[in-house]
Design a protein around this motif. Structure first.
Motif, PDB file in Angstrom:
ATOM      1  N   HIS A  10       0.888  -1.167   0.000  1.00 35.50           N
ATOM      2  CA  HIS A  10       0.000   0.000   0.000  1.00 35.50           C
ATOM      3  C   HIS A  10       0.923   1.212   0.000  1.00 35.50           C
ATOM      4  O   HIS A  10       1.715   1.394   0.924  1.00 35.50           O
ATOM      5  CB  HIS A  10      -0.902   0.012   1.230  1.00 35.50           C
ATOM      6  N   TRP A  11       0.819   2.002  -1.061  1.00 30.62           N
ATOM      7  CA  TRP A  11       1.774   3.097  -1.223  1.00 30.62           C
ATOM      8  C   TRP A  11       1.418   4.286  -0.359  1.00 30.62           C
ATOM      9  O   TRP A  11       0.266   4.723  -0.334  1.00 30.62           O
ATOM     10  CB  TRP A  11       1.821   3.538  -2.690  1.00 30.62           C
ATOM     11  N   MET A  12       2.406   4.815   0.333  1.00 32.29           N
ATOM     12  CA  MET A  12       2.226   6.057   1.106  1.00 32.29           C
ATOM     13  C   MET A  12       2.922   7.162   0.312  1.00 32.29           C
ATOM     14  O   MET A  12       4.163   7.176   0.242  1.00 32.29           O
ATOM     15  CB  MET A  12       2.890   5.940   2.477  1.00 32.29           C
ATOM     16  N   PRO A  13       2.149   8.097  -0.273  1.00 34.38           N
ATOM     17  CA  PRO A  13       2.787   9.151  -1.062  1.00 34.38           C
ATOM     18  C   PRO A  13       3.674  10.037  -0.187  1.00 34.38           C
ATOM     19  O   PRO A  13       3.278  10.420   0.914  1.00 34.38           O
ATOM     20  CB  PRO A  13       1.607   9.975  -1.595  1.00 34.38           C
TER      21      PRO A  13
ATOM     22  N   ALA B 286      -3.704   9.654   6.497  1.00 33.66           N
ATOM     23  CA  ALA B 286      -4.339   9.458   5.191  1.00 33.66           C
ATOM     24  C   ALA B 286      -4.461   7.971   4.832  1.00 33.66           C
ATOM     25  O   ALA B 286      -5.094   7.619   3.843  1.00 33.66           O
ATOM     26  CB  ALA B 286      -3.547  10.187   4.112  1.00 33.66           C
ATOM     27  N   ILE B 287      -3.870   7.105   5.650  1.00 34.52           N
ATOM     28  CA  ILE B 287      -3.966   5.670   5.371  1.00 34.52           C
ATOM     29  C   ILE B 287      -5.348   5.192   5.824  1.00 34.52           C
ATOM     30  O   ILE B 287      -5.724   5.394   6.978  1.00 34.52           O
ATOM     31  CB  ILE B 287      -2.858   4.886   6.120  1.00 34.52           C
ATOM     32  N   PRO B 288      -6.131   4.592   4.917  1.00 35.09           N
ATOM     33  CA  PRO B 288      -7.484   4.166   5.294  1.00 35.09           C
ATOM     34  C   PRO B 288      -7.445   3.196   6.486  1.00 35.09           C
ATOM     35  O   PRO B 288      -6.533   2.371   6.597  1.00 35.09           O
ATOM     36  CB  PRO B 288      -8.007   3.457   4.033  1.00 35.09           C
ATOM     37  N   GLU B 289      -8.454   3.325   7.342  1.00 36.64           N
ATOM     38  CA  GLU B 289      -8.538   2.530   8.577  1.00 36.64           C
ATOM     39  C   GLU B 289      -8.423   1.018   8.304  1.00 36.64           C
ATOM     40  O   GLU B 289      -7.687   0.310   8.991  1.00 36.64           O
ATOM     41  CB  GLU B 289      -9.876   2.866   9.261  1.00 36.64           C
TER      42      GLU B 289
ATOM     43  N   ARG C 153      -5.452  -1.484   9.664  1.00 35.91           N
ATOM     44  CA  ARG C 153      -5.742  -2.673  10.481  1.00 35.91           C
ATOM     45  C   ARG C 153      -5.116  -3.921   9.892  1.00 35.91           C
ATOM     46  O   ARG C 153      -4.715  -4.835  10.607  1.00 35.91           O
ATOM     47  CB  ARG C 153      -7.255  -2.883  10.590  1.00 35.91           C
ATOM     48  N   LYS C 154      -5.064  -3.961   8.573  1.00 33.70           N
ATOM     49  CA  LYS C 154      -4.566  -5.147   7.880  1.00 33.70           C
ATOM     50  C   LYS C 154      -3.027  -5.165   7.786  1.00 33.70           C
ATOM     51  O   LYS C 154      -2.414  -6.234   7.756  1.00 33.70           O
ATOM     52  CB  LYS C 154      -5.163  -5.152   6.466  1.00 33.70           C
ATOM     53  N   ALA C 155      -2.433  -3.972   7.740  1.00 38.05           N
ATOM     54  CA  ALA C 155      -0.992  -3.871   7.469  1.00 38.05           C
ATOM     55  C   ALA C 155      -0.164  -4.553   8.554  1.00 38.05           C
ATOM     56  O   ALA C 155      -0.497  -4.494   9.732  1.00 38.05           O
ATOM     57  CB  ALA C 155      -0.584  -2.408   7.352  1.00 38.05           C
ATOM     58  N   LYS C 156       0.912  -5.216   8.145  1.00 31.78           N
ATOM     59  CA  LYS C 156       1.763  -5.907   9.113  1.00 31.78           C
ATOM     60  C   LYS C 156       3.111  -5.235   9.300  1.00 31.78           C
ATOM     61  O   LYS C 156       3.794  -5.457  10.296  1.00 31.78           O
ATOM     62  CB  LYS C 156       1.957  -7.359   8.672  1.00 31.78           C
TER      63      LYS C 156
ATOM     64  N   ALA D 166       2.160   2.606  15.079  1.00 33.88           N
ATOM     65  CA  ALA D 166       2.482   1.181  14.956  1.00 33.88           C
ATOM     66  C   ALA D 166       1.940   0.399  16.150  1.00 33.88           C
ATOM     67  O   ALA D 166       1.451  -0.722  16.009  1.00 33.88           O
ATOM     68  CB  ALA D 166       3.990   1.002  14.835  1.00 33.88           C
ATOM     69  N   LYS D 167       2.016   1.010  17.314  1.00 31.84           N
ATOM     70  CA  LYS D 167       1.521   0.346  18.521  1.00 31.84           C
ATOM     71  C   LYS D 167      -0.003   0.192  18.437  1.00 31.84           C
ATOM     72  O   LYS D 167      -0.556  -0.862  18.715  1.00 31.84           O
ATOM     73  CB  LYS D 167       1.912   1.176  19.747  1.00 31.84           C
ATOM     74  N   ARG D 168      -0.651   1.266  17.984  1.00 31.64           N
ATOM     75  CA  ARG D 168      -2.111   1.286  17.898  1.00 31.64           C
ATOM     76  C   ARG D 168      -2.626   0.197  16.944  1.00 31.64           C
ATOM     77  O   ARG D 168      -3.618  -0.458  17.231  1.00 31.64           O
ATOM     78  CB  ARG D 168      -2.530   2.677  17.430  1.00 31.64           C
ATOM     79  N   TYR D 169      -1.945   0.008  15.821  1.00 36.88           N
ATOM     80  CA  TYR D 169      -2.438  -0.952  14.819  1.00 36.88           C
ATOM     81  C   TYR D 169      -1.645  -2.262  14.802  1.00 36.88           C
ATOM     82  O   TYR D 169      -1.851  -3.093  13.931  1.00 36.88           O
ATOM     83  CB  TYR D 169      -2.409  -0.309  13.429  1.00 36.88           C
ATOM     84  N   ASP D 170      -0.729  -2.429  15.754  1.00 39.95           N
ATOM     85  CA  ASP D 170       0.095  -3.637  15.809  1.00 39.95           C
ATOM     86  C   ASP D 170       0.828  -3.891  14.487  1.00 39.95           C
ATOM     87  O   ASP D 170       0.664  -4.928  13.843  1.00 39.95           O
ATOM     88  CB  ASP D 170      -0.777  -4.844  16.196  1.00 39.95           C
ATOM     89  N   ILE D 171       1.613  -2.897  14.096  1.00 39.93           N
ATOM     90  CA  ILE D 171       2.392  -2.967  12.853  1.00 39.93           C
ATOM     91  C   ILE D 171       3.876  -2.920  13.215  1.00 39.93           C
ATOM     92  O   ILE D 171       4.278  -2.164  14.103  1.00 39.93           O
ATOM     93  CB  ILE D 171       2.053  -1.759  11.937  1.00 39.93           C
ATOM     94  N   ALA D 172       4.671  -3.729  12.533  1.00 39.86           N
ATOM     95  CA  ALA D 172       6.130  -3.713  12.747  1.00 39.86           C
ATOM     96  C   ALA D 172       6.745  -2.601  11.899  1.00 39.86           C
ATOM     97  O   ALA D 172       6.490  -2.520  10.703  1.00 39.86           O
ATOM     98  CB  ALA D 172       6.727  -5.059  12.370  1.00 39.86           C
ATOM     99  N   VAL D 173       7.543  -1.755  12.549  1.00 45.20           N
ATOM    100  CA  VAL D 173       8.186  -0.644  11.825  1.00 45.20           C
ATOM    101  C   VAL D 173       9.602  -1.049  11.407  1.00 45.20           C
ATOM    102  O   VAL D 173      10.359  -1.593  12.212  1.00 45.20           O
ATOM    103  CB  VAL D 173       8.284   0.612  12.721  1.00 45.20           C
TER     104      VAL D 173
END
Ligand SMILES: *Cc1c(COP(=O)(O)O)cnc(C)c1O
Length: 389
Positions: free
Chosen positions: A141-144, A157-160, A164-167, A194-201
């Motif tokens: 998912h591209w972040m401009p 601007a990243i859709p909710e 939620r899906k992003a890892k 990242a903490k809120r959506y459980d995403i690895a940075v």
């Protein structure tokens, strides 16, 4: 023969046309000046090479290295991070040597991305983030990255549903190709997101030492809660002119480091030991070589910014990185403008569109060419007349 889909799905190589033009010019005997590749022209410092020479003669270093590297190399990395950023790392669980940062970046996708999973990837950006995602069966998912946002992604601007899906989330500051620098406030925001959506940075940070005008780019690991959610990739390539030796590191969250180590131990055999010993010398030895390099780059930056500005391109002097990111004049695409510079001035620049859709409208110029070549390039740019001026 039937190649895998992942090979067929590789994005088309956007520099094909430009490379054809360069080859044609060179075949005609034209001496082409290239601002294309970001690869330091200055040699590796002598004290580092001396250590490498010496280490190459010790038979113990001729054997397979351990996947997780020499303990003293991991300690040297932790020590450097502490001195440079005030970040404390456990050398045994939070540090992993890499065969160059690129290798670790590519393999990290295998730790997080299953088929159908989503990675958040900057556009424009270093291509390995999205190609690693593709190879693991995932989707980017591209972040401009936009000029009006200082080339930082707008996380809001990243859709909710995507969030939620992003890892995994990729960022890179100082940035290639835009030269932008992020501050700690931005990294704090990324860590909280990242903490809120459980995403690895994954923060790719090979340019923190190539910074101008007294700028000291921060580490992502200095951000609040960063160690809980992410790792940083760093490299000796740009700081110590060691691109050819292939040595870098991943540091940060122990779970992520352990996963990467497990992937790597199944696929590669680590960094050659003599190179690890040279890397220890680089990180713990005299550091004035970095200052000297940066002074060269800064002088080159200023000359080139002046030349491009005279030519009518909009370009700000970057605070860090090895690149100028210049807006092409009205009426040209990135590729058209790059083609014009080759045709009319035998000067090579990289079209921004090669780094993603949002790179359209810009060209990238690297500062890693010898001064006499840079001066020649600057003269040729000065002699150029743009049709619409
Ligand atoms: C140069 C570069 C790297 C690669 O570094 P190596 O350690 O040489 O593999 C990674 N990321 C970015 C953005 C780079 O420009």
């Amino acid at each position: 023969m039937r190649l895998a889909n992942r090979i067929e799905k590789l994005p088309p190589y956007l520099f094909v046309e430009i490379n054809k033009k360069i080859a044609a010019k060179r075949a005609q005997g034209v001496d082409v000046v290239s601002f294309g590749i970001g690869d330091p022209d200055i040699p590796t410092p002598a004290h580092i090479l001396d250590r490498l020479n010496e280490a190459s003669r010790v038979p113990a270093n001729h054997r397979y290295p351990e996947s997780d590297g020499l303990p003293e190399f991991r300690k040297a990395i932790a020590g450097w991070y502490h001195r440079r950023f005030g970040v404390t790392l456990d050398p045994d669980t939070e540090v992993l040597p890499l065969i160059g940062a690129k290798e670790g970046i590519a393999h990290m996708s295998l730790c997080f991305i299953d088929p159908g999973d989503v990675a958040l990837v900057p556009d424009p950006g270093y291509p390995v983030y999205s190609v690693g995602t593709l190879f693991a069966g995932g989707e980017s998912h591209w972040m401009p990255l936009l000029e009006e946002n200082g080339w930082l992604p707008d996380l809001d601007a990243i859709p909710e549903d995507v969030a939620r899906k992003a890892k995994i989330l990729w960022i890179n500051y100082p940035n290639n190709p835009t030269g932008a620098v992020a501050d700690l406030a931005f990294f704090d925001k990324v860590a909280a997101y990242a903490k809120r959506y459980d995403i690895a940075v994954c923060h790719d940070a090979p340019y923190t030492e190539i910074a101008f005008d007294g700028c000291r780019p921060p580490s992502f690991l200095q951000a609040a809660g960063a160690m809980d959610v992410g790792v940083e990739f760093h490299s000796l390539s740009k700081s110590y002119n060691m691109t050819g030796w292939r040595v870098g590191m991943a540091v940060g969250n122990a779970t992520m480091i352990n996963a990467l180590m497990r992937v790597k131990s199944n696929l590669d055999s680590g960094v050659p030991q003599a190179i690890q010993l040279a890397a220890i010398e680089a990180l713990t030895g005299p550091q004035d070589c970095i200052e000297k390099n940066v002074a060269h780059y800064q002088r080159r930056r200023d000359k080139l910014v002046a030349a491009l500005t005279r030519l009518g391109l909009r370009v700000l002097p970057p605070k860090a990185s090895l690149y100028l990111w210049a807006r092409v004049p009205e009426g040209f695409t990135s590729a058209e403008f790059a083609a014009k510079l080759i045709d009319e001035a035998a000067v090579v620049v990289t079209p921004g569109s090669g780094y993603g859709r949002y790179g359209e409208g810009y060209v990238r110029l690297s500062l890693t060419l010898p001064d006499q070549d840079l001066d020649k390039g600057v003269e040729r740019l000065a002699a150029l007349h743009l049709a619409d001026r």
